[in-house]
Design a protein around this motif. Structure first.
Motif, PDB file in Angstrom:
ATOM      1  N   ALA A 199       0.838  -1.206   0.000  1.00 22.07           N
ATOM      2  CA  ALA A 199       0.000   0.000   0.000  1.00 22.07           C
ATOM      3  C   ALA A 199       0.866   1.246   0.000  1.00 22.07           C
ATOM      4  O   ALA A 199       0.613   2.207  -0.747  1.00 22.07           O
ATOM      5  N   HIS A 203       0.980   3.695  -3.404  1.00 26.71           N
ATOM      6  CA  HIS A 203       0.476   5.060  -3.267  1.00 26.71           C
ATOM      7  C   HIS A 203       1.536   6.077  -3.684  1.00 26.71           C
ATOM      8  O   HIS A 203       1.232   7.038  -4.400  1.00 26.71           O
ATOM      9  N   ILE A 239      -3.982   7.358   1.683  1.00 25.24           N
ATOM     10  CA  ILE A 239      -4.282   5.932   1.547  1.00 25.24           C
ATOM     11  C   ILE A 239      -5.558   5.645   2.324  1.00 25.24           C
ATOM     12  O   ILE A 239      -5.649   5.925   3.513  1.00 25.24           O
TER      13      ILE A 239
END
Length: 471
Positions: A199, A203, A239
């Motif tokens: 993640a 991102h 996020i």
């Protein structure tokens, strides 16, 4: 006709090849069986390639924030993902050549094929011989017989029946590392170490990321204060994190993947979905049913010296029920060989193995957290924030903190958690300190260079006794 050797190792990942080198250095004749490439998951599909991607993501973050450092970059900054992948692969290839050279240098015979453990047979009166088959159908099966066997078959990405992997739109970490283009959006199912690392890097590279975690916090193996701090940072970066959200199914339509989430009336669409719910030990299809070795879904059962229920057969790494970390597999391999050679070895205290998460900010811990303390154990805590550390401010990464815990009864250092810049490097000082039975005061009284990030550790250690200077 069977081929005889002193030691046979099934699996050439980090645990297997380290055990092979260690045994060869002890004068043993070693045969290493690997069905793919030496280095295993860590080198080719895990630790190394993902950290290479994370480094590219860090560079991208630095460039996007260049104005904060007084550097004006005209125009937009773009990600050339082909070049990112090219750099990643070059690093993997260089390290792979190094492993191959080490194995050759130590005169270890490598057999590239699929091995299966045999029970008692005409080749050996006891279990432990290994039959090797090859992709080349014209090549005949080979049988290897050894005095000792180490099983180091590693692990594979786990999934669930309602999350079928196709490695194209619904991907494991393997499929993610084969992407040639970045998706516009991705759902990551699982907020553990693998999920939050992906993640963070995706991102930074411009992908719209949403994490779905069934539990009430990210990285549940870390302290709640660290989990809370990571969540805050992820939200600040943009996020999206959905906690206590259970994904019940996926459906592919028109180049999109629709996620059905418990409690939500309509599916949520993404270009890609990554399943990051952990890894399962590779214990099926390697012949264990031919032996009396005990194993289950958690892995092969071993004692403190990594012996299975058949004492001449050992098992190490991700295929046993210990921490699934490359540095753990390496140490287990070394200790298994030590026991084979000397009939003794010092058991690992797994509590005191450093644990690392390579997000932005990085996370590392060793020893206890507040949530894992034995009932009745009394402790004192010391903390220090990186926003009061000169080096962190200079580098522009001042979010995060250090937590230090001591046992009130013994005064020993028993736990450290760090979230912040270079946490995965900083933790080594504290891991060594715990290994040497140091007290937080001894760490605090030792001179730390200025300005460095290590001063945050020094201050947190002193804060246990309310002696921190800059707090």
């Amino acid at each position: 006709m069977a081929i005889e050797t002193d030691l046979l190792i099934l699996g050439g990942g980090t645990g297997g090849y380290v055990a092979a080198i260690q045994a060869a250095k002890q004068g043993m004749d070693v045969v290493l069986i690997e069905q793919d490439k030496l280095g295993g998951t860590c080198l080719h599909w895990g630790c190394i390639p993902t950290k290479a991607l994370l480094r590219s993501a860090e560079v991208m973050d630095t460039l996007k924030n260049a104005k904060e450092y007084g550097v004006d970059i005209s125009g937009s900054v773009q990600v050339d993902f082909a070049k990112v992948n090219e750099r990643k692969q070059a690093i993997v290839d260089q390290l792979y050549k190094g492993v191959q050279a080490l194995v050759q240098k130590n005169k270890i015979k490598v057999v590239y094929g699929k091995g299966a453990v045999l029970g008692p047979s005409i080749f050996s009166p006891v279990s432990g011989a290994v039959a090797v088959t090859f992709d080349d159908e014209d090549k005949e099966e080979e049988i290897y017989v050894s005095k000792k066997l180490i099983i180091a078959t590693g692990s594979s990405p786990a999934t669930l029946p309602h999350l079928p992997l196709d490695e194209e739109t619904i991907l494991s970490s393997y499929g993610m590392l084969q992407l040639e283009e970045l998706p516009e959006s991705i759902a990551i199912i699982g907020g553990g170490v693998i999920g939050v690392e992906w993640a963070s890097l995706l991102h930074s590279l411009g992908v719209k990321v949403t994490i779905f975690e069934a539990l009430d916090r990210l990285i549940v193996n870390e302290s709640r204060t660290v989990s809370k701090a990571l969540l805050k940072q992820f939200k600040r970066r943009g996020i999206q994190v959905e906690l206590s959200q259970l994904v019940e199914g996926v459906e592919k339509t028109d180049g999109q993947v629709n996620l059905s989430v418990k409690g939500k009336d309509t599916p949520i669409s993404f270009e890609k979905v990554m399943v990051a719910i952990g890894r399962k030990p590779n214990v099926d299809g390697i012949g264990l049913q031919n032996t009396s070795i005990k194993y289950d879904a958690k892995g092969i059962q071993v004692n403190d010296h990594y012996q299975t229920t058949e004492s001449h057969i050992y098992a190490i790494g991700d295929c046993i029920d210990t921490l699934q970390l490359a540095h753990v597999a390496m140490k287990e391999g070394e200790l298994a060989v030590e026991h084979i050679v000397h009939e003794t070895s010092e058991p690992i205290n797994y509590l005191n193995v450093p644990r690392c998460t390579y997000t932005t900010p990085e996370i590392a811990s060793v020893g206890y957290t507040k949530e894992t303390l034995p009932e009745g154990k009394k402790v004192k805590m010391g903390t220090f924030s990186f926003n009061a550390n000169g080096k962190a401010l200079i580098h522009g990464f001042a979010d995060g903190f250090v937590e230090v815990m001591k046992d009130e009864e013994t005064d020993d250092l028993i736990g450290v958690s760090i979230i912040g810049p270079h946490a995965t490097d900083l933790i080594s000082e504290m891991s060594t300190a715990i290994y040497l039975n140091a007290t937080p005061l001894e760490i605090g009284e030792a001179i730390h260079p200025h300005p460095t990030l290590t001063e945050a550790i020094q201050e947190a250690a002193l804060d246990v006794y309310k002696l921190a200077i800059h707090k």
